[in-house]
Design a protein around this motif. Structure first.
Motif, PDB file in Angstrom:
ATOM      1  N   VAL A  54     -41.113 -15.047  -4.556  1.00 40.71           N
ATOM      2  CA  VAL A  54     -40.014 -14.150  -5.315  1.00 40.71           C
ATOM      3  C   VAL A  54     -39.403 -14.208  -6.054  1.00 40.71           C
ATOM      4  O   VAL A  54     -38.556 -13.394  -6.814  1.00 40.71           O
ATOM      5  N   SER A 110     -43.275  -9.333  -3.702  1.00 47.27           N
ATOM      6  CA  SER A 110     -43.081  -9.926  -3.080  1.00 47.27           C
ATOM      7  C   SER A 110     -41.254 -10.388  -3.538  1.00 47.27           C
ATOM      8  O   SER A 110     -40.220 -10.461  -3.528  1.00 47.27           O
ATOM      9  N   ARG A 116     -38.459 -11.023  -5.981  1.00 40.37           N
ATOM     10  CA  ARG A 116     -37.403 -10.258  -6.198  1.00 40.37           C
ATOM     11  C   ARG A 116     -36.144 -10.222  -4.489  1.00 40.37           C
ATOM     12  O   ARG A 116     -35.179  -9.719  -4.761  1.00 40.37           O
ATOM     13  N   GLN A 117     -37.343 -10.574  -3.803  1.00 40.16           N
ATOM     14  CA  GLN A 117     -36.918  -9.971  -2.548  1.00 40.16           C
ATOM     15  C   GLN A 117     -36.686 -11.068  -1.817  1.00 40.16           C
ATOM     16  O   GLN A 117     -37.098 -11.334  -1.296  1.00 40.16           O
ATOM     17  N   TYR A 118     -35.491 -11.582  -2.115  1.00 42.02           N
ATOM     18  CA  TYR A 118     -34.560 -12.363  -1.652  1.00 42.02           C
ATOM     19  C   TYR A 118     -33.922 -12.928  -0.178  1.00 42.02           C
ATOM     20  O   TYR A 118     -34.315 -11.233  -0.086  1.00 42.02           O
TER      21      TYR A 118
END
Length: 655
Positions: free
Chosen positions: A75, A82, A84-86
């Motif tokens: 992330v 992925s 910033r797909q926290y």
């Protein structure tokens, strides 16, 4: 091509997992490296009284630690799909946190040993317990004594802790049985730190400690770089040096880092919450910060709606006058709050104060913010001297930092104020926790801001001091500077490869090993070119608000946290763990100013008594970016300033 997951962490892996099943002769399992190296027989001064009470935390083994590390990297890495797909705290709890069954198992064991079982945080990270020294010794199979270390008398065990085999699979480590983490100190320099007359106070309760001893800047000093020059004293190294600035104000700092124009148009960090973690809490913290903004930045007041705090109550019986200087943390707290607000006057601030510095209440405070996602960015202006930290405690901190990265929370740490620590330790070392590969380590610079608000001088912060006596300048001696070096605990992280010079990565290593190098990035830290802060202090006439100049990487970290808060608002997303982006997108670009060596310095005048001219003056020359250490300011990445210093809108655009 996508980078492979290759962030290796030396020593941490063994402590991140559950306690090994190998049983001690008594049917117990040892917690490896849970005994501080400084607790040696020759330094022991007494046994710990059996009836004394203490609190500690048993940290629980996480689920799928390797998976958590992989997710944290994915992330945070812009090369990952992925990115910033926290995850939410609830998702982290469901996938990676200890189970409720593990909590019950450890709670039952502690209660059976006579302990009072206390807090379990939202992420099930630990079970807190309180009991006597005698109960603790029996629970962990050790003897507790008092040991002399770094001028303090601290509690520690005589050997590694152990736990019954019945709970060993769910126990990862224990914090609070020893006082190792009370060696964490605030990383600010200024005020009475300069004249070695700091007021020491023990802690009964945070509000019971009087404000720190008063300090005032002595004239002459300058309102901007080189406004005044010392032409009355002898020349120093063939030149008349400028007098030190009196302390930069918020508008000057925003201007120097390219944020002032944005702030006037509402790009000021609004909608972003910056967390601040320190020990204790000054009872006048908000009032002082609000007064400071009113006097020095009236267009950007600090409103009550922007500030909240949570302060853990002190632990009864825990404090020892030899351990903590509660009032000494008050200046740190004011500096942190005022520096964040200076850079991001629209951001919200959440201050969390630890109950003490004796049992690492600081990690408890940080864990609270992460477990509840109560902030988007967290600034931490404290650290250990070097990396002599029990491995289980290192592993515990790493899990907190990894979970922060998974949730998109950026964690920033001051790199330290004693260079490579070679003047205080047997060998050069960075400071922990700044050396963790999961935090952004913020170093310091010496900075001259001109009349127009632009940078005039910028170089690495490593300071020599020469004292003027009888009309002659004395020999220069090293005073302080930006922390940096190569870690012996942590291997080189993926994001530093190809950017950090190989010669730096191999320092302090054996064989072909490569280590994590500190710092990552820098902002002004030199107290001789530091920030003006306001705080309630104790003067001969009574306690009241006043202002003075202060610095240290304790200034650098909250300044950067504030700048990233502005970037969060401007870009419309939370940057989270920023190091992969810093090294990929800002190295060798205009986004970061490459800080180089500059021959410069200032003359500084201080009251000998810290208050007024009645006791006379000390006049010293402060030479910037000296070279006595193993760390040096150079072109490109270096181990004093890291990648360099943020460069205004270019920095905001590229991160």
């Amino acid at each position: 091509m996508r980078k492979t997951l290759a962030l290796s962490v030396a020593l941490v892996a063994m402590s991140a997992a559950a306690v090994p099943a190998t049983a001690a002769p008594s049917g117990r399992s040892v917690i490896p490296q849970s005994h501080p190296q400084w607790a040696q027989p020759q330094s022991k001064v007494a046994d710990s009284p059996a009836g004394d009470r203490l609190s500690f935390r048993v940290y629980l083994a996480p689920r799928d630690q390797q998976g958590a590390e992989a997710t944290a990297q994915a992330v945070s890495d812009p090369d990952s799909p992925s990115y910033r797909q926290y995850l939410t705290p609830a998702q982290v709890l469901a996938r990676y946190a200890p189970t409720s069954g593990a909590v019950k198992q450890v709670s039952d064991w502690l209660a059976g040993g006579g302990f009072s079982v206390g807090e379990v945080p939202a992420n099930n990270a630990y079970v807190e317990a309180t009991g006597t020294i005698d109960q603790t010794q029996r629970a962990f199979g050790v003897h507790l004594g008092k040991y002399k270390v770094q001028g303090k008398t601290l509690r520690a065990s005589d050997t590694d802790l152990s736990v019954p085999a019945s709970v060993s699979s769910v126990v990862a480590g224990v914090i609070g049985v020893d006082n190792a983490m009370s060696l964490m100190t605030p990383k600010h320099v200024g005020g009475r730190d300069e004249i070695n007359a700091a007021q020491s106070q023990s802690l009964a309760a945070p509000t019971a400690v009087p404000p720190p001893a008063g300090f005032r800047n002595a004239p002459p000093c300058s309102s901007f770089w080189a406004e005044k020059t010392d032409i009355t004293d002898p020349v120093f190294n063939g030149q008349h040096l400028p007098y030190a600035p009196c302390g930069y104000k918020p508008g000057q700092l925003r201007s120097a880092y390219g944020l002032d124009g944005l702030a006037t148009h509402g790009i000021d960090g609004r909608g972003v919450t910056v967390g601040i973690v320190d020990a204790f809490a000054s009872p006048t913290l908000f009032a002082d910060a609000a007064e400071y903004a009113k006097r020095n930045d009236p267009a950007h007041p600090l409103r009550p709606s922007q500030f909240r705090q949570f302060v853990y109550p002190p632990t009864p019986g825990q404090e020892d006058p030899d351990v903590c200087d509660a009032a000494g943390w008050y200046g740190e707290q004011s500096l942190d709050v005022e520096a964040v607000h200076a850079m991001a006057p629209g951001a919200n601030i959440f201050y969390v104060g630890g109950a003490d510095c004796q049992d690492l209440s600081l990690d408890k405070a940080l864990n609270r913010i992460i477990a509840r996602h109560e902030a988007d960015i967290v600034s931490n202006s404290y650290g250990n001297t070097g990396e002599d930290i029990p491995a289980d405690e290192v592993g515990i901190f790493e899990r907190i930092a990894i979970h922060a990265a998974i949730e998109g929370i950026g964690v920033y740490f001051s790199s330290g104020d004693n260079g490579d620590e070679s003047f205080r330790l047997p060998q050069p070392s960075p400071d922990f926790s700044a050396s963790s590969p999961w935090v952004t380590a913020v170093g310091g610079t010496s900075l001259g801001i001109g009349r127009d608000g632009r940078k005039v001088v910028e170089t690495g912060w490593e300071t020599d001091r020469s004292v003027l006596a009888d009309g002659t300048w004395g020999a220069p001696t090293y005073l302080y500077g930006s922390g940096g070096s190569t870690s012996r605990l942590f291997a080189e992280p993926f994001y530093q490869r190809g950017v950090v010079p190989d010669a730096l990565a191999r320092q302090n290593q054996t064989g072909n090993a490569r280590g994590r190098v500190v710092p990552d990035i820098s902002m002004v830290g030199d107290p001789n070119t530091g920030m003006l802060i306001g705080i309630t202090q104790t003067f001969p006439e009574g306690a009241h608000y006043d202002q003075y100049r202060i610095g240290g990487t304790s200034l650098s970290s909250p300044l950067l946290a504030g700048e990233v808060a502005v970037a969060d608002q401007l870009r419309g997303f939370h940057h989270g763990f920023i190091n992969p982006v810093l090294y990929k997108f800002t190295s060798h670009t205009f986004a970061v100013t490459d800080v180089k060596h500059v021959d410069s310095g200032v003359v500084r005048v201080d009251y000998k008594n810290g208050l007024d001219p009645s006791g006379g003056f000390n006049t010293t020359a402060r030479v910037f970016d000296t070279s006595e250490l193993t760390i040096h300011t150079t072109r490109g990445y270096d181990n004093v300033t890291g990648l360099g210093a943020p460069n205004g809108s270019f920095f905001l655009a590229l991160i």
